[in-house]
Design an enzyme around this catalytic site. Structure first.
Site, PDB file in Angstrom:
ATOM      1  CD  GLN A  21      -1.837 -10.868  -4.867  1.00  0.00           C
ATOM      2  OE1 GLN A  21      -1.409 -12.023  -4.909  1.00  0.00           O
ATOM      3  NE2 GLN A  21      -2.439 -10.390  -3.792  1.00  0.00           N
ATOM      4  CB  THR A  24      13.805   4.362  12.292  1.00  0.00           C
ATOM      5  OG1 THR A  24      13.985   5.612  12.971  1.00  0.00           O
ATOM      6  CG2 THR A  24      14.880   3.385  12.725  1.00  0.00           C
ATOM      7  CG  ASN A  41      -5.985  -8.037  -6.047  1.00  0.00           C
ATOM      8  OD1 ASN A  41      -5.892  -7.329  -7.050  1.00  0.00           O
ATOM      9  ND2 ASN A  41      -6.858  -7.797  -5.090  1.00  0.00           N
ATOM     10  CB  CYS A  85      -8.747  -4.622   1.626  1.00  0.00           C
ATOM     11  SG  CYS A  85      -7.158  -5.060   1.018  1.00  0.00           S
ATOM     12  CB  SER A 103       3.597  -6.369  -0.275  1.00  0.00           C
ATOM     13  OG  SER A 103       3.239  -6.540   1.066  1.00  0.00           O
ATOM     14  CB  ALA A 104       7.929  -9.005   2.685  1.00  0.00           C
ATOM     15  CG  HIS A 105       1.761  -9.511   3.540  1.00  0.00           C
ATOM     16  ND1 HIS A 105       0.527 -10.075   3.348  1.00  0.00           N
ATOM     17  CD2 HIS A 105       1.640  -8.227   3.170  1.00  0.00           C
ATOM     18  CE1 HIS A 105      -0.305  -9.144   2.879  1.00  0.00           C
ATOM     19  NE2 HIS A 105       0.350  -8.020   2.760  1.00  0.00           N
ATOM     20  CB  THR A 148      -0.956  -0.007   1.206  1.00  0.00           C
ATOM     21  OG1 THR A 148      -1.787  -1.167   1.101  1.00  0.00           O
ATOM     22  CG2 THR A 148      -1.821   1.232   1.260  1.00  0.00           C
TER      23      THR A 148
HETATM   24  N1  PLP Z   1      -1.615  -4.444  -4.379  1.00  0.00           N
HETATM   25  C1  PLP Z   1      -2.140  -5.657  -4.582  1.00  0.00           C
HETATM   26  C2  PLP Z   1      -2.339  -6.157  -5.965  1.00  0.00           C
HETATM   27  C3  PLP Z   1      -2.498  -6.445  -3.486  1.00  0.00           C
HETATM   28  O1  PLP Z   1      -3.033  -7.646  -3.688  1.00  0.00           O
HETATM   29  C4  PLP Z   1      -2.305  -5.925  -2.178  1.00  0.00           C
HETATM   30  C5  PLP Z   1      -2.722  -6.699  -0.993  1.00  0.00           C
HETATM   31  O2  PLP Z   1      -3.672  -7.461  -1.038  1.00  0.00           O
HETATM   32  C6  PLP Z   1      -1.741  -4.660  -2.043  1.00  0.00           C
HETATM   33  C7  PLP Z   1      -1.413  -3.938  -3.155  1.00  0.00           C
HETATM   34  C8  PLP Z   1      -1.494  -4.060  -0.686  1.00  0.00           C
HETATM   35  O3  PLP Z   1      -0.335  -4.621  -0.126  1.00  0.00           O
HETATM   36  P1  PLP Z   1      -0.085  -4.540   1.464  1.00  0.00           P
HETATM   37  O4  PLP Z   1      -0.998  -5.553   2.065  1.00  0.00           O
HETATM   38  O5  PLP Z   1       1.355  -4.927   1.629  1.00  0.00           O
HETATM   39  O6  PLP Z   1      -0.344  -3.167   1.890  1.00  0.00           O
END
Ligand code: PLP
Length: 385
Positions: free
Chosen positions: A180, A238, A152, A326, A200-202, A71
């Site tokens: 994704q 930081t 996604n 989300c 995004s690492a997760h 994000t």
């Molecule tokens: N962009 C896409 C295509 C995603 O699928 C997601 C999370 O579902 C995000 C951005 C947001 O990433 P984060 O959860 O690291 O904020």
């Protein structure tokens, strides 16, 4: 639990977790401090940056900016490059697609309230951005094109290299949300020819709360996060060195998994689609598998409300989702399913299955068999649509 909701988040890899713990113990200093503890963390941070740059085939390690996740990377890219291009070249056009994540659409909408001109490109029935519409939209006022690499919800892979050529031919920049795509597609910023890319690492077996913004050298960019001079003045705050260490290992491993086990993951996903369509009457695939990331299948079930089905699946030990995590609370089909041209009923009956490297063929069969039992039973009950 059978976890077929791995586009929402992935389980942290054991090696990544070990690196997070090790780096937390070993690199505890503030990487900006001038004393030995800080310098040690700072040196390690630069090693991580170089390793991430190598996986992405960036020209320079300095093109890697660490952030708090997808994000933030999306917001920073769109605001930073949008305002940067406006300041430097007076351009105010922003072009994006109808199936972007809200992390892209929302900052674009906000720029629309600040004097930018935002164009949202339609997609075809498979969720591919319409290149004819892009050609009509991009012009000499365009500051930035922002289109995701892989969706996604339905997994569609977007024609980024073509969009990059179009943007650059008009002197515009291009950003891609590749959140994704990591671990599923090759992430080569030079081949894709993008100016910015979000990760995004997760989403690739790393921890939550850490991400990457690849930002090509000398790209016009107005710093989004204001404060200190961290990350070469491009992201104040930081620096989270242990999380970055974990992200680095996760990214290297995800790249290796993709090369070594990607075909296996794709075969599992294809098996799921085959078995579900064969065993559950009135089940249909949204989009096509050919242009989709190797782990994702969006399947709709006639005459069933997806929210009810998800609950029954959860009770049976199977995790999936209606779309983006989300948007879990929503009762209406997502903007992505609407953009594909699905009716409200079709969208409401859609389930996203997103597999990961931890899943097995036995799980796939178990899920298909469970759906073959749950879906007809649900159809005999009243549905809200
Ligand atoms: N962009 C896409 C295509 C995603 O699928 C997601 C999370 O579902 C995000 C951005 C947001 O990433 P984060 O959860 O690291 O904020």
């Amino acid at each position: 639990m059978i976890n077929f909701d791995q586009n929402a988040t992935t389980p942290v890899d054991e090696a990544v977790l070990n690196e997070l713990v090790r780096a937390t113990r070993e690199f505890d200093g503030n990487s900006s401090s001038g004393h030995s503890l800080g310098l040690k963390a700072g040196k390690f941070l630069e090693e991580c940056r170089a390793r991430v740059a190598k996986v992405l085939n960036a020209r320079k390690p300095g093109e890697i900016v660490f952030t708090s996740g997808g994000t933030e990377s999306d917001n920073a890219a769109i605001n930073g490059m949008g305002w940067g291009m406006r300041e430097k070249h007076g351009r105010t056009g922003i072009v994006t697609s109808a199936i972007e994540h809200r992390a892209v659409l929302a900052p674009c909408e906000w720029l629309g309230t600040q004097g930018f001109r935002v164009t949202v490109l339609p997609v075809d029935g498979n969720g591919r951005t319409r290149l004819d519409a892009a050609r009509a939209a991009v012009n000499k006022d365009t500051a930035l094109v922002s289109v995701m690499l892989a969706n996604n919800e339905i997994g569609t892979i977007q024609p980024i290299a073509e969009l990059a050529r179009l943007a650059h031919d008009h002197g515009a920049l291009i950003h891609t949300d590749a959140v994704q795509a990591a671990g599923k597609l090759e992430l080569d910023v030079q081949k894709l020819d993008v100016d910015a890319m979000s990760l995004s690492a997760h989403k690739f077996y790393g921890p939550k709360g850490v991400g990457v913004l690849y930002l090509r050298d000398r790209t016009p960019y107005h710093t989004y996060m204001l404060g200190g001079t961290h990350e070469n003045n491009r992201r104040a705050g930081t620096v989270a060195v242990p999380q970055i260490a974990a992200l680095t290992v996760a990214l290297e491993l995800a790249d290796k998994k993709r090369r070594e086990k990607g075909d296996h993951l794709r075969a599992l996903r294809d098996q799921l689609v085959r078995e579900v369509l064969a065993k559950v009457p009135g089940a249909h695939l949204n989009g096509d598998l050919e242009h989709s990331t190797l782990n994702t299948a969006s399947i709709r079930f006639d005459g069933v409300y997806g929210g009810f089905l998800l609950k029954r699946m959860d009770d049976a030990g199977i995790l999936a989702s209606a779309g983006s995590a989300c948007m879990w609370e929503r009762t209406k089909p997502s903007h992505v399913l609407n953009a594909l041209g699905l009716t409200e009923e079709q969208g409401s009956g859609t389930i996203r299955f997103s597999l990961g490297y931890t899943n097995t063929a036995q799980e796939v069969t178990q899920v298909a068999d469970t759906l073959a039992r749950l879906v007809p039973a649900l159809r005999s009950e009243p549905q809200p649509v």
